[in-house]
Design an enzyme around this catalytic site. Structure first.
Site, PDB file in Angstrom:
ATOM      1  CB  VAL A 100      -0.990   0.026   1.197  1.00  0.00           C
ATOM      2  CG1 VAL A 100      -2.048  -1.043   1.039  1.00  0.00           C
ATOM      3  CG2 VAL A 100      -0.266  -0.111   2.520  1.00  0.00           C
ATOM      4  CE  LYS A 168      17.539   8.818  -2.599  1.00  0.00           C
ATOM      5  NZ  LYS A 168      17.694   7.808  -3.635  1.00  0.00           N
ATOM      6  CE  LYS A 177      11.354   0.298  -2.989  1.00  0.00           C
ATOM      7  NZ  LYS A 177      10.397   0.049  -1.913  1.00  0.00           N
ATOM      8  CG  LEU A 196      14.662  -2.082  16.620  1.00  0.00           C
ATOM      9  CD1 LEU A 196      16.140  -2.245  16.292  1.00  0.00           C
ATOM     10  CD2 LEU A 196      13.839  -1.968  15.332  1.00  0.00           C
TER      11      LEU A 196
HETATM   12  N1  NAD Z   1      13.497   7.145   2.224  1.00  0.00           N
HETATM   13  C1  NAD Z   1      14.598   6.421   2.261  1.00  0.00           C
HETATM   14  O1  NAD Z   1      15.711   6.924   2.175  1.00  0.00           O
HETATM   15  C2  NAD Z   1      14.481   4.939   2.415  1.00  0.00           C
HETATM   16  C3  NAD Z   1      15.614   4.198   2.744  1.00  0.00           C
HETATM   17  C4  NAD Z   1      15.483   2.816   2.894  1.00  0.00           C
HETATM   18  C5  NAD Z   1      14.251   2.209   2.717  1.00  0.00           C
HETATM   19  N2  NAD Z   1      13.186   2.969   2.401  1.00  0.00           N
HETATM   20  C6  NAD Z   1      11.865   2.346   2.211  1.00  0.00           C
HETATM   21  O2  NAD Z   1      11.476   1.700   3.407  1.00  0.00           O
HETATM   22  C7  NAD Z   1      10.533   0.693   3.082  1.00  0.00           C
HETATM   23  C8  NAD Z   1      10.783  -0.520   3.937  1.00  0.00           C
HETATM   24  O3  NAD Z   1      10.615  -0.153   5.275  1.00  0.00           O
HETATM   25  P1  NAD Z   1      10.447  -1.229   6.440  1.00  0.00           P
HETATM   26  O4  NAD Z   1      11.366  -2.339   6.207  1.00  0.00           O
HETATM   27  O5  NAD Z   1      10.486  -0.489   7.694  1.00  0.00           O
HETATM   28  O6  NAD Z   1       9.007  -1.846   6.157  1.00  0.00           O
HETATM   29  P2  NAD Z   1       7.552  -1.444   6.636  1.00  0.00           P
HETATM   30  O7  NAD Z   1       7.418  -0.002   6.866  1.00  0.00           O
HETATM   31  O8  NAD Z   1       6.619  -2.110   5.682  1.00  0.00           O
HETATM   32  O9  NAD Z   1       7.416  -2.164   8.058  1.00  0.00           O
HETATM   33  C9  NAD Z   1       7.486  -3.557   8.112  1.00  0.00           C
HETATM   34  C10 NAD Z   1       6.320  -4.155   8.918  1.00  0.00           C
HETATM   35  O10 NAD Z   1       6.589  -4.011  10.291  1.00  0.00           O
HETATM   36  C11 NAD Z   1       5.462  -3.444  10.967  1.00  0.00           C
HETATM   37  N3  NAD Z   1       6.042  -2.704  12.088  1.00  0.00           N
HETATM   38  C12 NAD Z   1       6.623  -1.487  12.065  1.00  0.00           C
HETATM   39  N4  NAD Z   1       7.197  -1.222  13.250  1.00  0.00           N
HETATM   40  C13 NAD Z   1       6.956  -2.273  14.053  1.00  0.00           C
HETATM   41  C14 NAD Z   1       7.301  -2.585  15.393  1.00  0.00           C
HETATM   42  N5  NAD Z   1       8.054  -1.776  16.136  1.00  0.00           N
HETATM   43  N6  NAD Z   1       6.855  -3.754  15.915  1.00  0.00           N
HETATM   44  C15 NAD Z   1       6.125  -4.611  15.159  1.00  0.00           C
HETATM   45  N7  NAD Z   1       5.798  -4.376  13.871  1.00  0.00           N
HETATM   46  C16 NAD Z   1       6.203  -3.226  13.331  1.00  0.00           C
HETATM   47  C17 NAD Z   1       4.762  -2.649   9.907  1.00  0.00           C
HETATM   48  O11 NAD Z   1       3.403  -2.503  10.203  1.00  0.00           O
HETATM   49  C18 NAD Z   1       4.979  -3.504   8.667  1.00  0.00           C
HETATM   50  O12 NAD Z   1       4.013  -4.501   8.581  1.00  0.00           O
HETATM   51  C19 NAD Z   1      10.662   0.441   1.606  1.00  0.00           C
HETATM   52  O13 NAD Z   1       9.518   0.903   0.931  1.00  0.00           O
HETATM   53  C20 NAD Z   1      11.874   1.248   1.193  1.00  0.00           C
HETATM   54  O14 NAD Z   1      11.789   1.743  -0.113  1.00  0.00           O
HETATM   55  C21 NAD Z   1      13.265   4.302   2.255  1.00  0.00           C
HETATM   56  O1  I22 Z   2      16.311   2.397  -0.401  1.00  0.00           O
HETATM   57  C1  I22 Z   2      16.769   3.477  -0.220  1.00  0.00           C
HETATM   58  C2  I22 Z   2      15.925   4.688  -0.464  1.00  0.00           C
HETATM   59  O2  I22 Z   2      14.650   4.361  -0.860  1.00  0.00           O
HETATM   60  C3  I22 Z   2      18.150   3.614   0.328  1.00  0.00           C
HETATM   61  O3  I22 Z   2      18.474   2.439   1.013  1.00  0.00           O
HETATM   62  C4  I22 Z   2      19.270   3.846  -0.622  1.00  0.00           C
HETATM   63  O4  I22 Z   2      20.367   4.259   0.091  1.00  0.00           O
HETATM   64  C5  I22 Z   2      19.111   4.718  -1.757  1.00  0.00           C
HETATM   65  O5  I22 Z   2      18.468   5.893  -1.496  1.00  0.00           O
HETATM   66  C6  I22 Z   2      18.698   3.898  -2.915  1.00  0.00           C
HETATM   67  O6  I22 Z   2      19.793   3.788  -3.717  1.00  0.00           O
HETATM   68  C7  I22 Z   2      17.471   4.199  -3.642  1.00  0.00           C
HETATM   69  O7  I22 Z   2      17.567   5.301  -4.443  1.00  0.00           O
HETATM   70  P1  I22 Z   2      16.418   5.588  -5.442  1.00  0.00           P
HETATM   71  O8  I22 Z   2      16.418   4.440  -6.403  1.00  0.00           O
HETATM   72  O9  I22 Z   2      15.119   5.654  -4.670  1.00  0.00           O
HETATM   73  O10 I22 Z   2      16.799   6.883  -6.044  1.00  0.00           O
END
Ligand code: NAD
Ligand code: I22
Ligand code: ZN
Length: 411
Positions: A100, A168, A177, A196
């Site tokens: 979502v 970001k 993505k 955690l």
């Molecule tokens: N903006 C950035 O720079 C950046 C960097 C890395 C990753 N991301 C993004 O992050 C996303 C992945 O994030 P994620 O791995 O946190 O996944 P997520 O946000 O989907 O969380 C994972 C699951 O854990 C649950 N949850 C969250 N906190 C919890 C807790 N404390 N206890 C129990 N359950 C909990 C959530 O409801 C979810 O079901 C990807 O979409 C990725 O693209 C963004």
């Molecule tokens: O996954 C992410 C950000 O979404 C990070 O782990 C990572 O360091 C970088 O930002 C990624 O390389 C992703 O960059 P981008 O493809 O979203 O531009």
């Protein structure tokens, strides 16, 4: 009356020719990543004091967008905290996982901001949740009235070390993505590893993939910490149940954030597209979306890192012993080194082509040099990738067989 010549303008402009104006401005950015254990303990004032920009002392109400799972587990405590400190908090629980992470979810946040009647400058939205929730809220806040301040409280390991520390934001669109997104720093991120305690093993491993990424490209020391403590940190959920594990958890998280910020700060807006933190993110955006919901973000990154480590070995930048060491650590951290999506015809070529579009026409592909170093290459061929994939498939099978025989001997 003043003559035209008496007006003084700051911009350069020549009246002698057809006019052109060049506008130059620099936007100063400041944001804070603040380690804060037990952020929502009643006697903790970290969130209240925060930093000057992110202090909750301005105004007495807040809009809180919270991951629905986090709300279910931690909501009462967090509500109690705000009540205790006299802040009228309006909670909006939202389902937030990769399936979502879409435009519609960002619109729901916008609706919540409208409904709350947010005071644009003095009422930062507070986002509490994993990487998905943080990315969605950051995106919505950054486009709402062209920018509304927000504060991040990550609750997953990926949130703590990665999604919560950069600038970001974004949501997926179609098969793309993070295809819609902005660069929009939060005022502050509060890093509280107590969250955690309730995260499951798979999502801890998922976060360790991004930590391993930083280790592989920048720090043999961090890699060795993961080798020694990785499995125990998962069992302990980074809660520091012994002095040794407490130190290890603190070091692993702090070092990972530090290494990441070292890369981000000088290149926040990605004017340079040779980013070593893109390691593991060349093929994975396509693999993750193709395999959705089978592969989590960190798992897709791990598969990409396994593939590109194999490629590095075939190109001579890492030894076979180093490759085996990397793949073994991945398995110990509970990460996949292979997924069958790698065998889908055309997927790796399509992934590389899309990344080249993302990186302004060149591959700019970070590859490991030994463990803890990297370089960028632009000459990877489909044949080279296919050979790496075949090698990885074989090595992953061998690892699985070895793990099965170890388990049999143990039982
Ligand atoms: N903006 C950035 O720079 C950046 C960097 C890395 C990753 N991301 C993004 O992050 C996303 C992945 O994030 P994620 O791995 O946190 O996944 P997520 O946000 O989907 O969380 C994972 C699951 O854990 C649950 N949850 C969250 N906190 C919890 C807790 N404390 N206890 C129990 N359950 C909990 C959530 O409801 C979810 O079901 C990807 O979409 C990725 O693209 C963004
Ligand atoms: O996954 C992410 C950000 O979404 C990070 O782990 C990572 O360091 C970088 O930002 C990624 O390389 C992703 O960059 P981008 O493809 O979203 O531009
Ligand atoms: Zn990532």
């Amino acid at each position: 009356m003043r003559s035209a010549a008496s007006f003084k303008l700051g911009l350069s402009h020549s009246a002698a020719t057809d006019s052109t104006w060049k506008v130059e401005a620099v936007k100063q950015v400041e944001y804070h990543v603040i380690a804060a254990r037990n952020l929502f303990a009643k006697d903790s004032t970290r969130l209240l004091d925060g930093c000057s920009a992110a202090s909750l002392h301005r105004g007495d109400r807040r809009l809180i967008i919270i991951d629905a799972n986090v709300d279910r587990i931690h909501g009462d405590r967090i509500r109690g905290y705000f009540e205790h400190h006299g802040i009228r908090a309006s909670f909006v629980p939202m389902r937030a996982d990769e399936t979502v992470k879409e435009w519609g979810s960002a619109v729901r946040v916008v609706d919540a901001m409208n409904g709350f009647g947010i005071d644009r400058r003095r009422e930062p939205v507070i986002a509490i949740g994993g990487g998905v929730l943080l990315d969605i809220v950051g995106f919505a806040a950054s486009v709402y009235r062209r920018g509304t301040p927000y504060i991040r409280v990550p609750t997953t390991l990926i949130g703590l070390v990665d999604a919560g520390v950069g600038v970001k934001t974004g949501v997926n669109y179609g098969m793309g993505k993070n295809r819609l997104g902005t660069y929009a720093p939060a005022l502050a991120t509060f890093v509280d590893r107590a969250f955690l305690r309730t995260l499951d093993n798979r999502h801890l491993s998922n976060g360790l993939a991004e930590i391993l990424k930083m280790a592989l490209i920048k720090s043999l020391d961090l890699f060795e910490l993961l080798e020694i403590f990785g499995e125990r940190l998962i069992d302990d959920r980074f809660q520091g149940s012994s002095d040794e594990l407490d130190t290890a958890a603190t070091q692993v998280i702090a070092e990972s954030i530090h290494l990441m910020l070292e890369e981000l700060q000088p290149n926040l807006w990605e004017s340079c597209l040779e980013r070593c933190v893109d390691y593991g993110h060349t093929f994975s955006p396509t693999l993750e979306m193709e395999a959705l919901p089978e592969l989590l973000h960190g798992e897709a990154v791990a598969v990409d890192m396994a593939l590109t480590s194999a490629l590095g070995y075939l190109r001579g930048s890492i030894s076979e012993a180093e490759l085996d060491r990397v793949l073994t650590v991945m398995r110990h951290l509970g990460l996949p080194t292979w997924n069958d999506v790698l065998s889908t015809p055309g997927v790796l070529g399509a992934a590389l082509a899309d990344t080249v579009r993302h990186r302004d026409g060149r591959q700019r592909l970070p590859l490991p040099v030994g463990i803890g170093g990297h370089h960028f290459v632009n000459d990877v061929t489909i044949d080279g990738i296919n050979s790496a994939s075949a090698l990885l498939n074989r090595k992953s099978d061998e690892l699985r067989v070895r793990e099965t025989s170890v388990t049999k001997v143990a039982s």
